[in-house]
Every structure is written in C-alpha cells, then in structure tokens.
Design an enzyme around this catalytic site. Structure first.
Site, mmCIF file in Angstrom:
data_model
loop_
_atom_site.group_PDB
_atom_site.id
_atom_site.type_symbol
_atom_site.label_atom_id
_atom_site.label_comp_id
_atom_site.label_asym_id
_atom_site.label_seq_id
_atom_site.Cartn_x
_atom_site.Cartn_y
_atom_site.Cartn_z
ATOM 1 N NE ARG A 57 68.631 10.089 28.230
ATOM 2 C CZ ARG A 57 69.582 11.097 27.006
ATOM 3 N NH1 ARG A 57 68.673 10.899 25.988
ATOM 4 N NH2 ARG A 57 70.682 11.365 28.227
ATOM 5 C CB THR A 58 66.209 9.861 34.485
ATOM 6 O OG1 THR A 58 66.754 8.450 33.511
ATOM 7 C CG2 THR A 58 65.122 8.611 35.449
ATOM 8 C CE LYS A 86 71.811 26.315 52.724
ATOM 9 N NZ LYS A 86 70.968 27.489 53.026
ATOM 10 N NE ARG A 107 70.308 9.246 36.784
ATOM 11 C CZ ARG A 107 69.912 9.648 35.784
ATOM 12 N NH1 ARG A 107 70.465 10.545 35.228
ATOM 13 N NH2 ARG A 107 68.967 8.826 35.652
ATOM 14 C CG HIS A 135 68.271 3.546 35.763
ATOM 15 N ND1 HIS A 135 67.252 4.136 36.143
ATOM 16 C CD2 HIS A 135 69.097 4.763 35.099
ATOM 17 C CE1 HIS A 135 67.018 4.768 35.208
ATOM 18 N NE2 HIS A 135 67.683 5.533 34.754
HETATM 19 N N1 CP Z 1 69.353 6.346 29.887
HETATM 20 C C1 CP Z 1 69.577 7.014 31.616
HETATM 21 O O1 CP Z 1 68.912 7.245 32.412
HETATM 22 O O2 CP Z 1 69.233 8.671 31.169
HETATM 23 P P1 CP Z 1 70.063 9.691 31.473
HETATM 24 O O3 CP Z 1 70.770 9.641 31.982
HETATM 25 O O4 CP Z 1 69.498 10.988 30.557
HETATM 26 O O5 CP Z 1 68.328 10.356 32.465
#
Ligand code: CP
Length: 330
Positions: A57-58, A86, A107, A135
């Site tokens: 999603r993110t 590396k 991320r 998040h």
């Molecule tokens: N909600 C969320 O962060 O989903 P993903 O891990 O799929 O990005």
C-alpha cells in the site's frame, strides 16, 4: 507547521490546524484520484520511492499519488538492489539520491533511520515507516478515514471519539503514530487491547493521558470493544520478533469475525486495519466473513491513502494552488 520544503518524519510535527489543512487538500484531490480530472502540476518532477522493507500500500499509493499529480517515480526496493548492500552509508545514499529527486519517500527497518537519511538529504523526505517507530502518513490516512466514516454516520466531530486498538501495540508503528495524532483532539477514549508482552509503549500511554484522554488497557478483546466507534485491528509484527516461533506465541490471540462483532459491537462500529491483515488460518485477526459487513472500512482506508499522499506532495512541493490551474476534465 510550514509544509513547503519540509520533511515529514513524525506525526509529532503536526498541530491540529495542519491536520485540517491536509484533510482539506485531500478532499480536493478526489476528482484527480478518480480520474474525472487530470492535472500535470508535477510534470517533470521525480519521486524517489525507496523501500527497504516489504510494502504494498504505502509504496504503490505514494507512487500513484505522485503519478496522479503528473510526476514520475523512480523506485528502489530491498537492500539487495541498492548499493547499501555494498556498504554505502545512509549519508552517502541520501546525498546522491537527493540529487536525482524532488522528494523522497523512504521505508527502512531501523527506527530513526529515515530521520538520519533526511538530515543528509537535499530534498524533502517522507517517512514511509521506520522500524517499530512511526508511520506518519498512515496515521493521517487513518484519521482521515475515521473522519469520513463518522461523517457518513452524521457525526462531524472527532472530539469525544472512542477507539479500540487491538493486537501488537508494542511493535505496530501505525498505532504509535495514530495515538500521537489523537493527542491533538479532546476527550478521546482509547481502549488498548494486547497481550501483556505487546502493550503500547509506556511513553505513548503517558502522552495520551497527559492529553486528558481516557486510556483503558486490557488483554481481553470480547467485552472491551463493546462501546467504541472504531475497532482498529493490527497484525502481529512478525518481522520485529527474534523468530517466527516467538511471533506464533501471540498470533491468533485476537480474531475479530462477524459473530464476535455482532455479539460485542455497536451497530455502527467501524472496523479498521492498516493492512496487510494476516490471512493465514493460524492468525486471521480479521476474518473474511467480515468482508460483506458495511462497517468494514479497510479498503476505503487504503483508497484514502492516495488522497492523503497526494495532499502531502502538493503541500510539501508547494503546488496546492496550481493543481486546478494545470488541470483538464476527462
Ligand atoms: N499499511 C501499510 O503500511 O501497508 P504496506 O506495508 O503494504 O505498505
């Protein structure tokens, strides 16, 4: 806060007026997200979308959001396809990639790593999830969803909200950010349901109490979800445990299904989950038999991610007022 040119690293950066601004801009993105209108406001701009942990999603919704504003996306997924494998440092990676991009989403599995990266970046960086820490864009889309779902029920006020958070509250970064966000509102009741070993970190509980909120902690789900507007379920964050066997100790502890929902919840209780939900039979924290429940908001929640992320890009890159000027009807 000043959005233009800013990193988005923690939900603690936001005041209530900032949240309202994000939501107002997100509402304005609807015709573009639904392809009723097309805008080229970010024509020529590049998003560096760097995901060093799995994501559906993110990663995809940030990419879609940028594309829907007319920009292009360059992606790195996983350490194995990056020069970090590396031995390159976050500092060097940030100095280099920020020369190729107008904005970066990142991320990373280590708490604080996105802030470390941002400190070296020459362009704004958005935290797409750093370890068990935060998040922030998920918390924004979660609250945006709560607001929309309550509006649909004829309620216009987030003050007085009653919410239960269920599952792995120790490692679940989405609930950490959401709790911090709720501290900006008044008279919220937060029911925290988790195994004792996976309780919400004490400093976040303290922040909620300092904001004047009622906090109830329990290790039992049934009975604890009887008087809430929102039941927010989370997955056991297996990747934060020493091994799968340790995660298995907790998996399947809280399973919400239609029978439990009918027995315990108010008729309008909205069911949320940041996703992914663990659909393996031994886990199954949100049963598929809820899929036809009109109060299951999990896919509306995921859809709202595009709107909120479009709003963040428009605000950070300071193009909100130009979105409509660079648009045409489809
Ligand atoms: N909600 C969320 O962060 O989903 P993903 O891990 O799929 O990005």
């Amino acid at each position: 806060m000043k959005f233009s040119g800013s990193h988005i690293l923690s939900i603690s950066q936001f005041e209530r007026v900032d949240i309202e601004r994000v939501f107002e801009v997100a509402d304005r993105m609807e015709p573009y997200a639904h392809r009723q209108r097309v805008t080229k406001v970010l024509d020529g701009a590049i998003l560096g979308n760097m995901f060093f942990e799995p994501s559906t999603r993110t990663r995809v919704s940030f990419g879609c959001a940028f594309n829907l504003l007319g920009g292009e996306v360059r992606e790195t997924t996983g350490f194995e396809t990056s020069a970090i494998a590396k031995g390159e440092s976050l500092y060097d990676t940030a100095r280099v990639l920020s020369g190729y991009s107008d904005v970066i989403v990142m991320r990373h599995p280590v708490s604080g790593s996105v802030a470390e990266f941002a400190a070296a970046s020459r362009v704004p960086v958005i935290n797409g999830g750093d370890g068990a820490n935060e998040h922030p864009s998920q918390a924004l889309l979660d609250l945006y969803t709560i607001r929309k779902e309550l509006l649909h029920q004829g309620r216009s006020d987030l003050d007085g909200l009653r919410i239960a958070m269920i599952g792995d509250l120790k490692y679940g970064r989405t609930v950490h950010s959401l709790c911090k966000l709720l501290c900006l509102y008044r008279n919220v009741t937060v029911v925290l349901i988790s195994p004792t070993e996976l309780q919400m970190p004490g400093e976040i509980v303290e922040q909620l109490r300092s904001a004047g909120h009622t906090v109830v902690e329990s290790d039992v789900m049934e009975g604890s979800i009887s008087k809430v507007d929102i039941a927010y379920s989370t997955r056991i964050q297996e990747e934060r445990f020493a091994d799968r066997a340790e995660a298995d100790l907790y998996r399947g502890r809280y399973r919400l299904n239609q029978a439990i929902y009918t027995r315990n919840c108010e008729p309008n209780t909205v069911i949320m989950h940041p996703l992914p939900r663990d659909s393996r039979t031994e886990a199954n924290e949100l049963d598929n038999d809820l899929n036809d429940n009109p109060n299951l908001a999990i896919f509306r929640q995921a859809d709202n991610g595009v709107l909120v992320r479009m709003a963040l890009f428009a605000l950070i890159l300071d193009v909100v007022d130009q979105v409509d000027k660079n648009a045409r009807d489809v």
